[in-house]
Design an enzyme around this catalytic site. Structure first.
Site, PDB file in Angstrom:
ATOM      1  N   SER A 250       0.821  -1.197   0.000  1.00 50.91           N
ATOM      2  CA  SER A 250       0.000   0.000   0.000  1.00 50.91           C
ATOM      3  C   SER A 250       0.856   1.249   0.000  1.00 50.91           C
ATOM      4  CB  SER A 250      -0.934  -0.035   1.230  1.00 50.91           C
ATOM      5  OG  SER A 250      -0.870   1.169   1.936  1.00 50.91           O
ATOM      6  N   LYS A 251       0.540   2.105  -0.945  1.00 45.25           N
ATOM      7  CA  LYS A 251       1.292   3.352  -1.062  1.00 45.25           C
ATOM      8  C   LYS A 251       1.121   4.172   0.216  1.00 45.25           C
ATOM      9  CE  LYS A 251       3.311   6.933  -2.941  1.00 45.25           C
ATOM     10  NZ  LYS A 251       4.759   6.996  -2.958  1.00 45.25           N
ATOM     11  N   ARG A 252      -0.075   4.096   0.766  1.00 47.96           N
ATOM     12  CA  ARG A 252      -0.342   4.883   1.966  1.00 47.96           C
ATOM     13  C   ARG A 252       0.540   4.457   3.135  1.00 47.96           C
ATOM     14  NH1 ARG A 252      -6.588   4.766   1.969  1.00 47.96           N
ATOM     15  NH2 ARG A 252      -6.555   5.168  -0.260  1.00 47.96           N
TER      16      ARG A 252
END
Ligand code: GLU
Length: 487
Positions: A250-252
């Site tokens: 996940s980029k987040r």
């Protein structure tokens, strides 16, 4: 049979998530394997999430990996517009048609009503909308009073909803578990849940490929297709790309996006090759694939249900294979800026490029500088223990003898090139009656001050030139003699 048409439908978030790119790749491969069409549709109805320049990132990413689209916002096509926000007026018409068909209804429920149901039902909350029992007159009165509303899908909570997925097989969901989802929001915008069905039908999408998080919503989409009397598409739900066994990439959470990987020196074609193998495998053990080879080999039935784990070491290995296979001139062009940054003195950069092409994993300044900066500057106070090498049968004492002989021979060389250097150095072992390594190991050490170098003594001497090579050999002799004298 329908023409194979797939679509990549990203939301413009400002970066290309690896999982999304993998989905796009599978869509592309499915379409192209069948000589079909690959479409690009921008899903921007969630205006709050919109990021400036985000659409360009999507275009640039797909272009950089050669996944060209046949229809899309920038190039048009017969089924446009390809940006959802430009299709807005149409969705409302379809929603009204559903209301007529008794498959959708106005909902005036407040947040409190929903909250109440949530509390009553607990974890397994499925919204059952009381508004679907309102009479025509009641609805009209609320509309006349400008009461805010949404349009929801009307669902008979009976029986089972079934479909077949190309990856997950037969899927059955209990009708009772399907919530009466919002189709048109109070701001008049369609939800993803509605727009995806309308758009996929209108754009004649044959295969809907998307993350497996949509498996359980698909029965609701199917009910919409059925309500309009439209043919359901073929579904290909793909497993998630994981960071490890328990966490999705996940980029987040700070995991690398496509752009991050490119910035770290990975080649787009290596990234694409690697992600093709995340959840898909060919029927043999081939690992290196060009995009064209993937198109040929791709088979939906070989997509795995099992979540795929993103292994950066494997990608790094694959990247190094791509670097090795680059045309030397193309490699030189690409590595040149890194060489300029790593070195301040004048060197034969073509020669250095050739030396390092098979020795770097990534186009990364730190990695490249670390490999060659000894050329600029002999590391001060390098460890003299390097001269002692069991396998090379080298000792500090023998090293002094070898270095002195090398100095003498090389000092007489006028023509300093690879050939003359090789002839001169290769004559030394016979002259001193020792093995090659007893000569070459200390020379390379004196010239570089490093344990590992791209290239050996001859290559490094050539690059450094006569004056600097002799100077470094003399530094080695002096330091070793001083060390031996005090030992
Ligand atoms: N816009 C959706 C997403 O980014 C697309 C899902 C789909 O492919 O239908 O998740």
């Amino acid at each position: 049979m329908n023409r194979t048409r797939t679509r990549f439908a990203p939301s413009p978030t400002g970066y290309m998530h690896i999982g999304n790119l993998r989905t796009a790749l599978f869509e592309y491969l499915i379409a192209k394997h069948d000589n079909g069409d690959f479409l690009l549709r921008i899903e921007d109805t969630d205006q709050a999430r919109e990021v400036e320049g985000a659409t360009d990132i999507i275009y640039d990413t797909l272009k950089s990996v050669g996944m060209n689209w046949d229809e899309g916002p920038d190039i048009g096509g017969d089924f446009g517009p390809y940006i959802q926000s430009e299709r807005l007026p149409m969705y409302r018409g379809y929603a009204d048609q559903l209301i007529e068909l008794g498959k959708a209804h106005y909902c005036f429920c407040t947040e409190e009503t929903l909250e109440q149901q949530r509390q009553e039902q607990g974890d397994s909350f499925v919204f059952k909308d009381p508004c679907k029992d309102l009479s025509k007159e009641e609805i009209q009165a609320k509309l006349d009073a400008n009461t805010p509303y949404v349009i929801r899908q009307t669902i008979d909570h009976v029986g089972k909803q079934e479909y077949d997925d190309q990856v997950y097989g037969h899927i059955e969901v209990d009708g009772d578990l399907l919530d009466e989802q919002i189709l048109i929001k109070s701001d008049g915008f369609p939800t993803y849940n509605f727009a995806n069905v309308i758009d996929d039908h209108q754009m004649e999408i044959s295969h809907v490929v998307r993350g497996n998080e949509y498996l359980s919503s698909t029965p609701k989409y199917n009910l919409l297709y059925d309500a309009y009397g439209w043919q359901r598409p073929t579904y290909v739900h793909v497993p998630p790309v994981m960071k490890d066994e328990h966490h999705k990439l996940s980029k987040r959470n700070g995991d690398a996006s496509f752009q991050d990987l490119v910035a770290k020196g990975y080649l787009p074609e290596a990234i694409i090759n690697y992600i093709a193998l995340l959840g898909w495998s060919p029927d043999n053990d081939q690992e290196i694939f060009s995009l064209q080879e993937l198109v040929k080999a791709f088979d939906v039935h070989r997509i795995s249900k099992r979540p795929a784990i993103f292994d950066i070491d494997k990608l790094t290995w694959m990247n190094s294979e791509y670097i090795k296979a680059m045309d030397p001139e193309a490699f030189y062009e690409k590595v040149l800026p890194y060489l300029h940054k790593a070195l301040t003195k004048d060197f034969d950069l073509h020669y250095i490029a050739n030396l390092i092409q098979s020795r770097i994993d990534r186009f990364d300044q730190e990695e490249i500088s670390e490999k060659i900066d000894f050329l600029d500057e002999l590391p001060a106070d390098y460890d003299l223990e390097m001269y002692r090498h069991k396998r090379q049968k080298s000792t500090k004492e023998k090293s002094v003898v070898s270095l002195k002989a090398a100095y003498e021979a090389l000092a007489q060389l006028d023509d300093w090139n690879e050939k003359t250097l090789e002839d001169t150095m290769m004559a030394l072992p016979a002259q001193l009656e020792v093995k090659n390594s007893v000569i070459f190991w200390p020379i390379r050490t004196a010239l570089s001050g490093k344990r590992a170098t791209p290239g050996g003594a001859i290559e490094i001497a050539y690059l450094l030139g006569k004056e600097e090579s002799l100077r470094r050999i003399q530094v080695g002799i002096d330091r070793l003699e001083k060390d031996l004298a005090t030992a």
